[in-house]
Write a protein that holds these residues in place. Structure first.
Motif, PDB file in Angstrom:
ATOM      1  N   GLY A 225       9.792  17.586   2.361  1.00  0.00           N
ATOM      2  CA  GLY A 225       9.033  16.511   2.975  1.00  0.00           C
ATOM      3  C   GLY A 225       7.909  16.974   3.863  1.00  0.00           C
ATOM      4  N   SER A 312       8.260  11.935   3.839  1.00  0.00           N
ATOM      5  CA  SER A 312       7.027  11.829   3.044  1.00  0.00           C
ATOM      6  C   SER A 312       7.413  11.377   1.641  1.00  0.00           C
ATOM      7  CB  SER A 312       6.288  13.178   2.972  1.00  0.00           C
ATOM      8  OG  SER A 312       6.942  14.067   2.076  1.00  0.00           O
ATOM      9  N   ALA A 315       9.855  13.832   0.244  1.00  0.00           N
ATOM     10  CA  ALA A 315      11.055  14.155   1.014  1.00  0.00           C
ATOM     11  C   ALA A 315      12.332  13.840   0.245  1.00  0.00           C
ATOM     12  CB  ALA A 315      11.048  13.391   2.333  1.00  0.00           C
TER      13      ALA A 315
END
Length: 484
Positions: A225, A312, A315
């Motif tokens: 992430g 993100s 992730a």
């Protein structure tokens, strides 16, 4: 270091003399100071203002009676190493209020290397401040020099204590440094810089491509992430003549340089403190370099997995399955239980690279803070003898650790319906225990201890350097030949 001195002639900004608690008749240096000050110390003892309690420090102005303009009478309690550390801390508190460039101590005649070394540690860690990002400060500068007037303490002993202070404070610096100034790559560079010039110590840094080849799916999964690449920092210390040939101490330290919790994101209040989620890794790095610098005859392999845990589009998600370095599959129930994922790979790697004994240090669970607070770390172990040695080292070092249970009946807490293991349980019980139970699955059968430092490595928003002295104390025990 100066070997001996008459207290009246000691030149320093602050002269330190010591008093046991409860105080009896004044003897030695403290009696000499009392005589020079016209009985003021004795009067303060009689009034109960000075009680000899460890760390309690009272300052007197000497006028022209002594060469030193100020004198501190500091309590050393019952005289344990921890009492002497507290005494050093008490003196440090005095120097934080008045500019003090030079401190001198005249310890009692019966105070030896252990006591004075502990005082030096207490003073050196007590004057610590993290002001790298402060543009101005009204606080007095910390002392520049400490003189010890004792025939019983060698210069080499004081240098050792100074090195311990530097390592503990170095770990604190790492923990306190903001995440934008200490990425996993920066941490790896720091470890390499520490190793420069230390005989027998080398550092290898494994990046994403090498981690892929190793199959370190736990560490790579957590790092997914973040834009910052993961690093596995491997430090090796090979002394020329180990005290126990064939034995290798394996040290593992969690280094999440910033932990948002990932998709299972943490509350924003207090999240800034998650720059310290690498306190275990910081302690392992600094302690490894310290042991090598001291030349202890103990072979060591240290493995520090370093990453950020960020949310993100890339992730890891709750429900994802990762494959760890030992081939076991892990269902990710909670992405904020990331420390055990990266430690899994690091423990396996250390064992496969030759560690015959393992200890890991990790700011791992809030549950251990609830259980033990900020005084004791949680100590878990797979081997009674090894756990006993680590416990004794903790007691002697001042980095305290309390034994916690492991039992096969906790295993259902790490069971998964879709993989070999899960990284978290939906049952709100025994959180620190099942985290340790999880880690045990990756130790390759090697005698292992887990030290959960979530409550002790970061206190009141500041890194403490917890673990450095404990690791040193363990290594010192292994520096002795194995009992027959």
């Amino acid at each position: 270091m100066r070997k001996s001195a008459d207290v009246a002639s000691v030149k320093a900004d602050l002269l330190v003399v010591c008093l046991p608690g409860p105080p009896g008749d004044l003897t030695g240096a403290v009696a000499d100071v009392d005589a020079a000050l016209g009985g003021r110390v004795r009067a303060a003892v009689a009034d109960g203002e000075i009680d000899g309690k460890a760390g309690a420090a009272t300052r007197f102005h000497s006028g022209s009676a002594l060469a030193a303009p100020r004198v501190a009478v500091v309590g050393v309690g019952e005289g344990s190493a921890e009492d002497w550390r507290s005494a050093g801390g008490g003196v440090a508190s005095l120097t934080s209020r008045v500019a003090t460039k030079v401190v001198a101590i005249v310890p009692p005649a019966d105070a030896g290397t252990a006591e004075v070394g502990a005082f030096v540690e207490g003073l050196g860690t007590g004057v610590y401040r993290f002001d790298r990002f402060t543009t101005s400060s009204d606080a007095p500068a910390p002392p520049e020099r400490l003189y010890v007037h004792s025939a019983a303490v060698r210069t080499a002993d004081l240098k050792r204590a100074d090195r311990v202070v530097d390592a503990v404070n170095g770990a604190r610096d790492l923990s306190n440094t903001p995440a934008n100034h200490l990425t996993p790559t920066d941490l790896a560079d720091h470890a390499k810089a520490l190793a420069d010039g230390i005989a027998g110590l080398s550092v290898t840094v494994l990046g994403p491509s090498k981690l892929e080849k190793l199959g370190a799916g736990g560490l790579l999964g957590v790092a997914r992430g973040s834009d910052e690449p993961a690093r596995m920092i491997v430090m090796r210390y090979r002394p020329s003549s180990p005290a126990r040939p064939g034995e290798v101490l394996g040290l593992v330290g969690k280094a999440v340089t910033f932990d948002t919790g990932g998709i299972s994101i943490k509350p924003s209040n207090g999240m800034e403190e998650m720059k310290m989620d690498m306190g275990g890794g910081a302690a392992v790095i600094e302690a490894t370099a310290l042991i090598a610098a001291l030349g202890l005859p103990v072979e060591i392999i240290s493995v520090v997995p370093a990453t950020e845990n960020m949310p993100s589009g890339r992730a890891v998600k709750p429900g994802d399955v990762l494959t760890a370095l030992n081939g076991k599959t892990i269902e990710v129930i909670n992405t904020d239980a990331e420390g055990r994922l990266i430690l899994a790979d690091a423990l396996t790697h250390a064992a496969r690279e030759g560690a015959t004994r393992l200890i890991d240090f990790a700011t791992l669970t809030g549950a251990i803070v609830v259980a033990l607070g900020e005084v004791y770390a949680g100590l878990f172990g797979s081997d009674d003898e090894w756990t006993r040695l680590v416990r004794e080292a903790a007691d002697s070092s001042g980095d305290l650790a309390w034994p916690m249970p492991l039992h096969a009946r906790y295993a259902p807490l790490i069971a998964s319906q879709v993989a070999d293991l899960s990284n978290s349980s939906n049952k709100r019980q025994a959180g620190a225990v099942y985290a340790a139970q999880f880690l045990r699955e990756f130790t390759e059968g090697v005698p292992w201890c887990h030290v959960d430092v979530a409550g002790t490595a970061m206190v009141s928003g500041k890194g403490t350097g917890f673990g450095v002295r404990l690791i040193l104390a363990v290594a010192e025990r292994l520096a002795e030949p194995a009992p027959l």
